[in-house]
Design an enzyme around this catalytic site. Structure first.
Site, PDB file in Angstrom:
ATOM      1  CE1 TYR A  74      11.810  -6.206 -13.075  1.00  0.00           C
ATOM      2  CE2 TYR A  74      12.260  -5.149 -15.191  1.00  0.00           C
ATOM      3  CZ  TYR A  74      11.356  -5.572 -14.229  1.00  0.00           C
ATOM      4  OH  TYR A  74      10.020  -5.346 -14.404  1.00  0.00           O
ATOM      5  N   GLY A  85       0.008  10.170  10.889  1.00  0.00           N
ATOM      6  CA  GLY A  85      -0.427   9.021  11.673  1.00  0.00           C
ATOM      7  C   GLY A  85      -1.938   8.844  11.720  1.00  0.00           C
ATOM      8  NE  ARG A 117      -3.501   2.701   0.640  1.00  0.00           N
ATOM      9  CZ  ARG A 117      -3.074   3.960   0.640  1.00  0.00           C
ATOM     10  NH1 ARG A 117      -1.808   4.228   0.338  1.00  0.00           N
ATOM     11  NH2 ARG A 117      -3.880   4.964   0.952  1.00  0.00           N
ATOM     12  CE  LYS A 118       5.887   1.122  -3.360  1.00  0.00           C
ATOM     13  NZ  LYS A 118       5.155  -0.029  -3.938  1.00  0.00           N
ATOM     14  CG  PHE A 119      -0.356   3.144   4.573  1.00  0.00           C
ATOM     15  CD1 PHE A 119      -1.675   3.565   4.414  1.00  0.00           C
ATOM     16  CD2 PHE A 119      -0.109   1.788   4.762  1.00  0.00           C
ATOM     17  CE1 PHE A 119      -2.721   2.645   4.450  1.00  0.00           C
ATOM     18  CE2 PHE A 119      -1.146   0.869   4.806  1.00  0.00           C
ATOM     19  CZ  PHE A 119      -2.453   1.302   4.643  1.00  0.00           C
ATOM     20  CB  THR A 161      -4.431  10.513   7.322  1.00  0.00           C
ATOM     21  OG1 THR A 161      -4.811  11.830   7.718  1.00  0.00           O
ATOM     22  CG2 THR A 161      -5.033  10.188   5.968  1.00  0.00           C
TER      23      THR A 161
HETATM   24  P1  BMP Z   1       7.812  -6.047 -11.756  1.00  0.00           P
HETATM   25  O1  BMP Z   1       8.668  -7.248 -11.308  1.00  0.00           O
HETATM   26  O2  BMP Z   1       6.739  -6.415 -12.729  1.00  0.00           O
HETATM   27  O3  BMP Z   1       8.667  -4.891 -12.206  1.00  0.00           O
HETATM   28  O4  BMP Z   1       6.987  -5.557 -10.454  1.00  0.00           O
HETATM   29  C1  BMP Z   1       7.613  -4.993  -9.327  1.00  0.00           C
HETATM   30  C2  BMP Z   1       6.619  -4.787  -8.204  1.00  0.00           C
HETATM   31  O5  BMP Z   1       7.288  -4.299  -7.053  1.00  0.00           O
HETATM   32  C3  BMP Z   1       5.491  -3.801  -8.489  1.00  0.00           C
HETATM   33  O6  BMP Z   1       4.319  -4.268  -7.851  1.00  0.00           O
HETATM   34  C4  BMP Z   1       5.939  -2.508  -7.807  1.00  0.00           C
HETATM   35  O7  BMP Z   1       4.843  -1.766  -7.318  1.00  0.00           O
HETATM   36  C5  BMP Z   1       6.766  -3.033  -6.648  1.00  0.00           C
HETATM   37  N1  BMP Z   1       7.892  -2.163  -6.233  1.00  0.00           N
HETATM   38  C6  BMP Z   1       8.950  -1.870  -7.077  1.00  0.00           C
HETATM   39  O8  BMP Z   1       8.976  -2.289  -8.226  1.00  0.00           O
HETATM   40  N2  BMP Z   1       9.984  -1.098  -6.605  1.00  0.00           N
HETATM   41  C7  BMP Z   1      10.033  -0.606  -5.347  1.00  0.00           C
HETATM   42  O9  BMP Z   1      10.998   0.048  -4.972  1.00  0.00           O
HETATM   43  C8  BMP Z   1       8.958  -0.902  -4.478  1.00  0.00           C
HETATM   44  C9  BMP Z   1       7.904  -1.684  -4.931  1.00  0.00           C
HETATM   45  O10 BMP Z   1       6.915  -1.982  -4.099  1.00  0.00           O
END
Ligand code: BMP
Length: 260
Positions: free
Chosen positions: A211, A99, A93-95, A101
């Site tokens: 990646y 606090g 969710r990445k709030f 809210t």
């Molecule tokens: P993908 O392997 O298809 O690139 O997906 C990566 C997932 O990880 C996505 O759901 C993205 O919201 C999440 N994500 C990210 O890629 N980098 C971050 O730093 C934090 C994440 O939550």
């Protein structure tokens, strides 16, 4: 001995937090440090991929706010799949608000995330109050929180003292169970790291995602869990075959690490 050199099983036995105890036990049972990032648009697609790939993962990572037909039944079915295939659920969710809210956002609304997600996460940009707000809702339910100490995307701003502050806040809050980031961050207590941006070959997408390989993340950097999305279900891929490949790559990278 660094936590990175201990087995998941032994870390689980010693761990003080029930969610992480459960997580390490699951990882050991299934020989999997793979989390699926299931970024699909409908309830049917999410249930289908969770059921197919479920046997190979330790954590299902969701973004429930991208599901066009989200309903209560989806949550019930996801929980049934989590029990059937033995995985935990992490709502990404990445709030990022004050606090008071985030407390409302975490416990309420349509999604009621705290009712079903074992793990969720937040940015600490608002300061420590965000952790306290989330903890008021999540602690009584036995949930755990990850802090976004770093991100995987190009040009991300979570570096240096900002990352250090994340680590400091995590060490001092029992509700925090670890981090999103690229490496092991501390030895002060066994805070886990889950790493997104993982592929079998180092590369980029068109929107800034970067990646790295399971070996870089698990063996070299000491992270605990790889998070893989499109590498598993991207165009033309067979999700079951890819999940098996990533599970094996992640687990071998872990075996190489503990045998170092
Ligand atoms: P993908 O392997 O298809 O690139 O997906 C990566 C997932 O990880 C996505 O759901 C993205 O919201 C999440 N994500 C990210 O890629 N980098 C971050 O730093 C934090 C994440 O939550």
């Amino acid at each position: 001995v660094s936590f990175s050199q201990q087995t998941y099983a032994s870390r689980g036995e010693k761990h003080a937090h029930p969610v992480i105890k459960q997580l390490f036990a699951t990882m050991e049972r299934k020989k999997s440090n793979l989390s699926l990032a299931a970024d699909v648009g409908t309830k049917a697609e999410l249930l289908e991929i969770a059921n197919k790939v479920g046997p190979y993962i330790c954590v299902l990572k969701t973004h429930v706010d991208i599901i066009s037909d989200f309903d209560r039944d989806l949550v019930d079915q996801l929980q049934a799949l989590a029990a059937k295939h033995d995985f935990l659920i992490f709502e990404d969710r990445k709030f990022a608000d004050i606090g008071n809210t985030v407390k409302l956002q975490y416990g309420g609304g349509i999604y009621r995330i705290a009712d079903w997600a074992h793990i969720t996460n937040c940015h600490v940009i608002p300061g420590e109050g965000i952790i306290h707000g989330l903890a008021e809702v999540g602690m009584p339910k036995g949930r755990g929180l990850l802090l976004l100490a770093e991100m995987s995307s190009k040009g991300m701003l979570a570096t240096g003292t900002y990352t250090d502050k994340n680590v400091e806040m995590a060490v001092n809050n029992d509700f925090v169970v670890g981090f999103i980031g690229s490496r092991r961050f501390t030895e002060e207590r066994d805070l886990i790291t889950m790493t997104p941006g993982v592929g079998l070959h180092a590369s980029d997408d068109a929107l800034g995602q970067q990646y790295r390989t399971p070996e870089q993340i698990i063996t070299e950097n000491g992270s605990d869990i790889i998070i893989v999305g499109r590498g598993i279900y991207g165009p033309g891929k067979d999700p079951v075959a890819e999940a098996q490949r990533y599970r094996e790559a992640g687990w071998n990278a872990y075996l190489n690490r503990i045998n170092l």
